[in-house]
Design a protein around this motif. Structure first.
Motif, PDB file in Angstrom:
ATOM      1  N   LEU A  94       0.869  -1.462  -0.229  1.00 53.63           N
ATOM      2  CA  LEU A  94       0.509   0.135  -0.162  1.00 53.63           C
ATOM      3  C   LEU A  94       0.867   1.467   0.045  1.00 53.63           C
ATOM      4  CD1 LEU A  94      -2.919  -0.719   2.900  1.00 53.63           C
ATOM      5  CD2 LEU A  94      -3.208  -0.630  -0.056  1.00 53.63           C
ATOM      6  N   PRO A  95      -0.003   1.957  -0.641  1.00 59.25           N
ATOM      7  CA  PRO A  95       1.484   3.406  -0.599  1.00 59.25           C
ATOM      8  C   PRO A  95       1.163   4.479   1.069  1.00 59.25           C
ATOM      9  CG  PRO A  95      -1.477   3.952  -2.024  1.00 59.25           C
ATOM     10  CD  PRO A  95      -0.958   2.443  -1.629  1.00 59.25           C
ATOM     11  N   ILE A  96       2.381   5.009   1.043  1.00 62.63           N
ATOM     12  CA  ILE A  96       2.114   4.987   2.767  1.00 62.63           C
ATOM     13  C   ILE A  96       2.243   6.806   2.334  1.00 62.63           C
ATOM     14  CG2 ILE A  96       4.476   4.865   4.517  1.00 62.63           C
ATOM     15  CD1 ILE A  96       5.258   2.792   3.283  1.00 62.63           C
ATOM     16  N   VAL A  97       1.743   6.565   3.399  1.00 60.16           N
ATOM     17  CA  VAL A  97       2.354   8.954   4.354  1.00 60.16           C
ATOM     18  C   VAL A  97       2.823   8.598   5.679  1.00 60.16           C
ATOM     19  CG1 VAL A  97       0.578  10.596   5.358  1.00 60.16           C
ATOM     20  CG2 VAL A  97       0.054   8.995   3.180  1.00 60.16           C
ATOM     21  N   LEU A  98       3.065   9.517   5.557  1.00 62.63           N
ATOM     22  CA  LEU A  98       4.257   9.621   6.905  1.00 62.63           C
ATOM     23  C   LEU A  98       3.658  10.800   8.235  1.00 62.63           C
ATOM     24  CD1 LEU A  98       8.233   8.638   5.928  1.00 62.63           C
ATOM     25  CD2 LEU A  98       6.380   6.993   6.780  1.00 62.63           C
ATOM     26  N   PHE A  99       3.212  10.913   9.341  1.00 66.29           N
ATOM     27  CA  PHE A  99       2.798  11.232  10.142  1.00 66.29           C
ATOM     28  C   PHE A  99       3.066  11.723  11.425  1.00 66.29           C
ATOM     29  CE2 PHE A  99      -0.188  13.230  13.264  1.00 66.29           C
ATOM     30  CZ  PHE A  99      -1.327  14.348  12.613  1.00 66.29           C
ATOM     31  N   GLY A 100       4.207  12.583  11.620  1.00 68.63           N
ATOM     32  CA  GLY A 100       4.847  12.763  12.833  1.00 68.63           C
ATOM     33  C   GLY A 100       4.539  14.252  13.474  1.00 68.63           C
ATOM     34  N   ASN A 101       4.267  14.157  14.872  1.00 69.10           N
ATOM     35  CA  ASN A 101       3.788  15.066  15.462  1.00 69.10           C
ATOM     36  C   ASN A 101       4.865  15.150  16.520  1.00 69.10           C
ATOM     37  OD1 ASN A 101       2.181  17.396  16.719  1.00 69.10           O
ATOM     38  ND2 ASN A 101       2.179  15.531  19.158  1.00 69.10           N
ATOM     39  N   SER A 102       5.656  17.179  16.950  1.00 64.65           N
ATOM     40  CA  SER A 102       6.380  17.608  17.606  1.00 64.65           C
ATOM     41  C   SER A 102       8.236  16.083  17.317  1.00 64.65           C
ATOM     42  CB  SER A 102       6.751  17.389  19.004  1.00 64.65           C
ATOM     43  OG  SER A 102       7.258  18.097  20.192  1.00 64.65           O
ATOM     44  N   MET A 103       8.568  15.527  18.457  1.00 66.86           N
ATOM     45  CA  MET A 103       9.912  14.895  17.847  1.00 66.86           C
ATOM     46  C   MET A 103       9.436  14.043  16.960  1.00 66.86           C
ATOM     47  SD  MET A 103      11.897  12.636  20.709  1.00 66.86           S
ATOM     48  CE  MET A 103      10.828  10.968  19.716  1.00 66.86           C
ATOM     49  N   GLY A 104       8.644  13.435  16.387  1.00 71.96           N
ATOM     50  CA  GLY A 104       8.440  12.498  16.169  1.00 71.96           C
ATOM     51  C   GLY A 104       8.248  12.919  14.205  1.00 71.96           C
ATOM     52  N   ALA A 105       7.837  14.362  13.976  1.00 72.26           N
ATOM     53  CA  ALA A 105       8.104  14.875  12.757  1.00 72.26           C
ATOM     54  C   ALA A 105       9.553  14.793  12.397  1.00 72.26           C
ATOM     55  CB  ALA A 105       7.458  16.002  12.851  1.00 72.26           C
ATOM     56  N   LEU A 106      10.583  14.954  13.281  1.00 75.78           N
ATOM     57  CA  LEU A 106      11.979  14.738  12.801  1.00 75.78           C
ATOM     58  C   LEU A 106      12.201  13.318  12.277  1.00 75.78           C
ATOM     59  CD1 LEU A 106      13.792  16.628  15.328  1.00 75.78           C
ATOM     60  CD2 LEU A 106      12.993  16.994  13.735  1.00 75.78           C
ATOM     61  N   VAL A 107      11.800  12.594  12.811  1.00 78.59           N
ATOM     62  CA  VAL A 107      12.078  10.714  12.924  1.00 78.59           C
ATOM     63  C   VAL A 107      10.702  10.062  12.069  1.00 78.59           C
ATOM     64  CG1 VAL A 107      11.520   8.212  13.928  1.00 78.59           C
ATOM     65  CG2 VAL A 107      11.608  10.319  15.412  1.00 78.59           C
ATOM     66  N   ALA A 108      10.259  10.573  11.563  1.00 79.90           N
ATOM     67  CA  ALA A 108       9.568  10.710  10.331  1.00 79.90           C
ATOM     68  C   ALA A 108       9.765  11.177   8.935  1.00 79.90           C
ATOM     69  CB  ALA A 108       8.155  11.319   9.857  1.00 79.90           C
ATOM     70  N   PHE A 109      11.166  12.650   9.210  1.00 83.86           N
ATOM     71  CA  PHE A 109      11.740  13.352   8.187  1.00 83.86           C
ATOM     72  C   PHE A 109      12.789  12.628   7.509  1.00 83.86           C
ATOM     73  CE2 PHE A 109      15.228  16.292   6.911  1.00 83.86           C
ATOM     74  CZ  PHE A 109      14.330  16.733   5.606  1.00 83.86           C
ATOM     75  N   GLU A 110      13.631  11.673   8.956  1.00 82.44           N
ATOM     76  CA  GLU A 110      15.222  11.007   8.895  1.00 82.44           C
ATOM     77  C   GLU A 110      14.431  10.043   8.370  1.00 82.44           C
ATOM     78  OE1 GLU A 110      17.794  11.192   9.085  1.00 82.44           O
ATOM     79  OE2 GLU A 110      17.693  13.189   9.284  1.00 82.44           O
ATOM     80  N   VAL A 111      13.075   9.089   8.519  1.00 80.89           N
ATOM     81  CA  VAL A 111      12.838   7.653   7.434  1.00 80.89           C
ATOM     82  C   VAL A 111      12.228   7.825   6.427  1.00 80.89           C
ATOM     83  CG1 VAL A 111      10.483   5.742   7.574  1.00 80.89           C
ATOM     84  CG2 VAL A 111      12.139   6.626   9.111  1.00 80.89           C
TER      85      VAL A 111
END
Length: 261
Positions: A94-111
């Motif tokens: 399936l196509p994927i959307v990454l969703f990060g909140n606060s610190m999670g946005a940085l982790v999602a960006f690295e992923v």
């Protein structure tokens, strides 16, 4: 052959440790993978996941908390991102959307950066409640004493004030919270690390840490489309005010699937 089965079984077990399915849908159009804030867990997104009847939603469970509390914390956001991307690299049904909140946005960006390099880019990245990755806030909250650290947590919200007075709860919450603050506050982005997928930024208009100007710096983290929306609320605005955010995620999936059809 026995070795191969052992490898696959271990991979499936590791996958389940990190990536938790939060909803059930019969015919999902895409998959949303949610990355928690500092101190947060995959289950933080449980109610959020229920708002997507035709998207499959998963939450990332970082080590060092809840059922993973005996595992060591990671040393950098990049290390976290690399481990998660490795698990997701062949996840292509399936196509994927990454969703990060606060610190999670940085982790999602690295992923996202690593998934692009592996030939499995996400449809888009949603970054909530976080300044652009090239901004390095001059903060050392993770080094503060207990009282000052708790004051910081109360400022941002996201945790009931009654829980902040419960010593047993704090003994469980403070170690991963402090470890995650260290990751976020010592993160240093690179101007060369840019995505080609759209980045959609969402912030609260009373967030004490994230101004519109600093959030707009995310536009320099991609060569693709960039949007920014401001909502009523603070750092965790979408826990009480998520309608427009839900619409934005659904719209981005529809636009991407239509474009790629």
């Amino acid at each position: 052959m026995n070795g191969e089965r052992t490898h696959n079984m271990a991979s499936a077990e590791e996958f389940g440790l990190w990536i938790r399915k939060l909803n059930t849908t019969d015919a999902p159009r895409a998959r949303v993978v949610c990355f928690p804030h500092a101190g947060g867990s995959a289950n933080f997104y449980f109610q959020f996941a229920r708002r997507f009847p035709d998207l499959e939603v998963h939450g990332i469970q970082y080590p060092g908390r809840q059922d993973r509390r005996h595992e060591p914390f990671r040393n950098t956001i990049q290390e976290l991102g690399a481990e998660i991307a490795q698990l997701m690299g062949d996840w292509k049904d399936l196509p994927i959307v990454l969703f990060g909140n606060s610190m999670g946005a940085l982790v999602a960006f690295e992923v996202a950066h690593r998934l692009e390099a592996m030939g499995n880019p996400p449809l888009s990245l949603f970054a909530c409640g976080r300044v652009g990755p090239l901004i390095s806030p001059d903060e050392k909250t993770y080094l503060k004493g207990k009282d000052a650290f708790l004051k910081e947590m109360a400022l941002l919200g996201g945790m009931d004030n009654a829980l902040l007075q419960d010593e047993e709860i704090l003994d469980l919450v403070l170690p991963p919270m402090r470890a995650d603050y260290r990751l976020a506050e010592t993160y240093r982005g690179s101007p060369e690390k840019r995505l080609s997928v759209p980045i959609h930024v969402h912030i609260g208009n009373t967030d004490p840490k994230v101004t519109e100007a600093k959030a707009a710096e995310w536009q320099f983290a991609t060569t693709g489309a960039f949007t920014m929306d401001t909502h009523e609320g603070g750092h965790f605005f979408f826990t009480d005010n998520s309608d427009r955010l839900i619409e934005a995620v659904n719209r981005s999936v529809e636009d991407a699937l239509t474009t790629n059809a």
